[in-house]
Design an enzyme around this catalytic site. Structure first.
Site, PDB file in Angstrom:
ATOM      1  N   PRO A   1      51.600  -4.279  35.334  1.00  0.00           N
ATOM      2  CA  PRO A   1      50.462  -4.945  34.944  1.00  0.00           C
ATOM      3  C   PRO A   1      49.163  -4.115  34.407  1.00  0.00           C
ATOM      4  O   PRO A   1      49.153  -3.163  34.970  1.00  0.00           O
ATOM      5  CB  PRO A   1      49.999  -5.871  36.331  1.00  0.00           C
ATOM      6  CG  PRO A   1      50.389  -4.984  37.142  1.00  0.00           C
ATOM      7  CD  PRO A   1      51.805  -4.318  36.722  1.00  0.00           C
ATOM      8  N   CYS A   2      48.609  -4.855  33.565  1.00  0.00           N
ATOM      9  CA  CYS A   2      47.569  -3.993  32.904  1.00  0.00           C
ATOM     10  C   CYS A   2      46.314  -4.807  32.660  1.00  0.00           C
ATOM     11  O   CYS A   2      46.500  -5.471  31.429  1.00  0.00           O
ATOM     12  CB  CYS A   2      47.905  -2.811  31.644  1.00  0.00           C
ATOM     13  SG  CYS A   2      46.644  -2.001  30.970  1.00  0.00           S
ATOM     14  N   THR A   3      45.310  -4.792  33.143  1.00  0.00           N
ATOM     15  CA  THR A   3      44.214  -5.734  32.868  1.00  0.00           C
ATOM     16  C   THR A   3      44.744  -7.236  32.756  1.00  0.00           C
ATOM     17  O   THR A   3      44.516  -8.049  33.735  1.00  0.00           O
ATOM     18  CB  THR A   3      43.232  -5.160  31.690  1.00  0.00           C
ATOM     19  OG1 THR A   3      43.232  -3.928  32.025  1.00  0.00           O
ATOM     20  CG2 THR A   3      41.946  -6.105  31.676  1.00  0.00           C
ATOM     21  N   THR A   4      44.958  -7.644  31.693  1.00  0.00           N
ATOM     22  CA  THR A   4      45.478  -9.185  31.374  1.00  0.00           C
ATOM     23  C   THR A   4      46.994  -9.195  30.889  1.00  0.00           C
ATOM     24  O   THR A   4      47.369 -10.217  30.333  1.00  0.00           O
ATOM     25  CB  THR A   4      44.480  -9.562  30.331  1.00  0.00           C
ATOM     26  OG1 THR A   4      44.616  -8.730  29.114  1.00  0.00           O
ATOM     27  CG2 THR A   4      43.056  -9.779  30.992  1.00  0.00           C
TER      28      THR A   4
END
Length: 84
Positions: free
Chosen positions: A30-33
């Protein structure tokens, strides 16, 4: 935004299928959104299925696939980890 009545677990299962299944995924984070994934065979990625799962967007560049899921990314990533 997910289709009405669709749980995060159902979205995660659809994303997993849309990425070509467990066997096609080398990495997913996962990365921010977004969910950033490295797939073995990009031809197995089903962008239409991913969109039907209610994601905001899909970007494919070689073996890297980014699925924009919004602020629930951490929850969906946790659900994906359980499915894998």
């Amino acid at each position: 935004m997910t289709p009405s009545g669709t749980s995060d677990e159902q979205v995660a299962a659809s994303i997993l299928a849309g990425l070509g299944g467990v066997e096609n995924i080398d990495e997913i984070d996962p990365c921010t959104t977004r969910l950033r994934s490295l797939v073995k065979d990009p031809s197995l990625v089903d962008a239409a299925l991913l969109r039907r799962a209610g994601v905001f967007g899909v970007m494919i560049n070689g073996r890297v696939v980014q699925v924009v899921v919004g602020p629930r990314v951490d929850t969906i990533a946790s659900d994906l980890a359980e499915l894998m």
